[in-house]
Write a protein that holds these residues in place. Structure first.
Motif, PDB file in Angstrom:
ATOM      1  N   ALA A   1      56.152  20.067 178.037  1.00 49.60           N
ATOM      2  CA  ALA A   1      56.919  19.560 176.904  1.00 49.60           C
ATOM      3  C   ALA A   1      56.037  18.750 175.956  1.00 49.60           C
ATOM      4  O   ALA A   1      56.182  18.828 174.728  1.00 49.60           O
ATOM      5  CB  ALA A   1      58.086  18.705 177.398  1.00 49.60           C
TER       6      ALA A   1
ATOM      7  N   TYR B   1      61.365  17.204 181.000  1.00 50.29           N
ATOM      8  CA  TYR B   1      61.133  17.795 179.678  1.00 50.29           C
ATOM      9  C   TYR B   1      61.478  16.791 178.570  1.00 50.29           C
ATOM     10  O   TYR B   1      60.746  16.694 177.561  1.00 50.29           O
ATOM     11  CB  TYR B   1      61.984  19.056 179.510  1.00 50.29           C
ATOM     12  CG  TYR B   1      61.496  20.237 180.296  1.00 50.29           C
ATOM     13  CD1 TYR B   1      60.480  21.052 179.819  1.00 50.29           C
ATOM     14  CD2 TYR B   1      62.037  20.554 181.533  1.00 50.29           C
ATOM     15  CE1 TYR B   1      60.025  22.148 180.537  1.00 50.29           C
ATOM     16  CE2 TYR B   1      61.594  21.641 182.271  1.00 50.29           C
ATOM     17  CZ  TYR B   1      60.592  22.439 181.767  1.00 50.29           C
ATOM     18  OH  TYR B   1      60.134  23.510 182.485  1.00 50.29           O
TER      19      TYR B   1
ATOM     20  N   GLY C   1      58.811  15.356 175.882  1.00 46.43           N
ATOM     21  CA  GLY C   1      58.986  15.471 174.442  1.00 46.43           C
ATOM     22  C   GLY C   1      59.001  14.132 173.740  1.00 46.43           C
ATOM     23  O   GLY C   1      58.527  13.998 172.606  1.00 46.43           O
TER      24      GLY C   1
END
Length: 516
Positions: A34, A155, A159
């Motif tokens: 990510a 994830y 991010g």
């Protein structure tokens, strides 16, 4: 004669400390995956100065990673079922580490594009392999949902911290360091993975059908390319040819899967209402989320005038809300059951989208951040329980392919969301500026004002009163597009909630068949 005894339901085994430690290990490469999607954007100025790529090459450096991930997900998921999920994950980790080293050592734009493509192919092994391994490691339904929540959170955290970690790295090191950072994580997985992760493969798997692989790659890659071209406003012959190739290859792929003994994608799964509903709601939420997210950073920086660092910090609550929502989803699902939890999450997400439509008010920033937080809290149950339903609905030997299908639907719908929402906002933005262009602008200046960033640059070159009026008009037109996107997202969430409520009430037919 003894009375017949009723069969005794055997409770699935509980996970041990080993499984939870293994989950932490496989969450790390997902976090890096990510991060790799977001961290590169910060390094683009340094890469441009060092490698001097053309504009087209710079776009390919950014996009090729996502193209390859989307294209190879289904193939890698099926390969994991055939060759072994742990083996596929370790092969992918080794390839990711090697490609990261190659990317860090790239000295030309072409070399960086090629190594980013290899990173995408390697990255495509991570999601289906890790999610399908979770289905083997955690047999208990509640524990599996907690594990998937942690998997989703990795994830979200990746991010969120990607821009922050990238900023720290680039502050002290040159741009190749962003690729070196992934190597230790993948090496750790290679060292401890063989000892902690179980192996599972489909003993009845047939030979990999290369024709299906070729068709799936053509359908996905050409489709993503056409959608991204459309999102950028390029609707020339190349875009339409790519779209036609995608549709033709997709139709041929579906027909082929119905005729071969061991299909790359088991289409019979779509005959299960719960599986179909989970895939559809996952795709629709990704469609709306990616479609709206493309406006957020522009609004924070170009409309509100925040610095990149402050704008990045404003998006952190959104990522953290995903983490919180994912962690609390299993407990809520125990009380409300999975369908009701997903529907409630979609309703909360709809409220979040509606809140984002109030960004033009006196407390616009608060409404924007609050709306994003509600979106994250509402979408987390959809992602967590949707993936759980997907892998629980599939036969155990095809969990890898089912996991890959889930991720592919998210990738494709996300790209489609960017194209549709982007086209809608661009149309509203341009119509909002119609008649407000100052007279005497050159053709290049008029063309540059087709985006908000370009319009602000044009306004800076105008006399102060005229420039300020044009700047305000451009920002107002952009906000109109953002508000329209937010209302469209609201409608999609409501429609998704109705779809989930209707289809997810069907009992899980395959749950009893899963090995306990």
């Amino acid at each position: 004669m003894a009375a017949a005894q009723r069969p005794i339901d055997i409770a699935p085994p509980k996970a041990t400390r080993r499984e939870w430690v293994a989950l932490a290990v496989i969450a790390l490469p997902c976090l890096v995956y990510a991060m790799d999607l977001t961290v590169l954007n910060l390094a683009l100025p340094a890469i441009s100065a060092d490698l001097q790529p053309t504009a087209a090459q710079l776009l390919w450096i950014i996009d090729i990673y996502g193209f390859m991930v989307a294209g190879f997900l289904i193939t890698m998921g099926t390969l994991g079922d055939k060759l072994g999920r742990r083996r596929m994950l370790l092969i992918g980790a080794a390839a990711f580490a090697a490609a990261s080293v190659a990317a860090a050592l790239s000295t030309t734009a072409h070399a960086l594009i090629a190594t980013r493509a290899l990173l995408g192919i390697a990255g495509a092994t991570l999601a289906p392999s890790t999610l399908s391994l979770i289905s083997n490691m955690f047999r208990d339904e509640r524990e599996r949902r907690v594990a998937i929540g942690i998997w989703i959170s990795s994830y979200s955290v990746g991010g969120a911290i990607g821009p922050l970690v990238g900023g720290v790295i680039l502050h002290y090191f040159a741009w190749p360091a962003i690729f070196w950072a992934a190597v230790p994580v993948m090496l750790l997985l290679l060292v401890v993975g063989p000892f902690l992760l179980p192996e599972y493969r489909d003993a009845r798997a047939g030979r990999l059908d290369l024709g299906s692989v070729a068709l799936s790659l053509t359908a996905v890659l050409c489709g993503v390319f056409a959608l991204k071209q459309a999102a950028e406003g390029h609707l020339g012959p190349l875009t339409w040819v790519a779209l036609a190739l995608s549709l033709f290859a997709g139709a041929a792929f579906v027909r082929r899967q119905r005729r071969i003994a061991y299909p790359l994608l088991d289409l019979q799964l779509f005959g299960q209402p719960r599986f179909a509903a989970a895939i559809c709601t996952y795709a629709l939420t990704s469609f709306a989320m990616f479609g709206v997210y493309i406006f957020v950073s522009q609004h924070l920086q170009l409309v509100l005038g925040l610095s990149p660092l402050v704008a990045g910090l404003c998006t952190v609550p959104w990522a953290l809300s995903f983490v919180v929502g994912s962690m609390f989803t299993p407990a809520i699902a125990q009380r409300l059951h999975a369908p009701q939890t997903m529907v409630a999450g979609l309703v909360v997400a709809a409220v979040g989208f509606a809140a984002m439509a109030l960004v033009d008010g006196p407390h616009g920033l608060a409404w924007l951040i609050g709306g994003m937080v509600l979106m994250g809290l509402g979408m987390a149950p959809v992602f967590t329980l949707g993936n759980d339903i997907v892998i629980a609905s599939a036969p155990p030997e095809r969990a890898g392919a089912a996991s890959a299908l889930s991720e592919t639907s998210s990738e494709l719908s996300g790209a489609l969301g960017i194209a549709v929402f982007g086209s809608l906002a661009t149309s509203l933005y341009r119509s909002g500026l119609t008649g407000k262009m100052p007279s005497g602008l050159s053709a290049d200046a008029v063309a540059g004002a087709s985006t908000l960033g370009g319009a602000l640059a044009v306004a800076d070159a105008l006399p102060a009163p005229l420039g300020e009026a044009f700047r305000s008009a451009a920002r107002a037109a952009f906000v109109d597009g953002l508000q329209a996107a937010a209302w469209l997202g609201t409608a999609i969430m409501v429609a998704s909630a109705l779809l989930a409520w209707r289809m997810l009430r069907t009992p899980a037919a395959t749950s009893a068949a899963r090995p306990q």
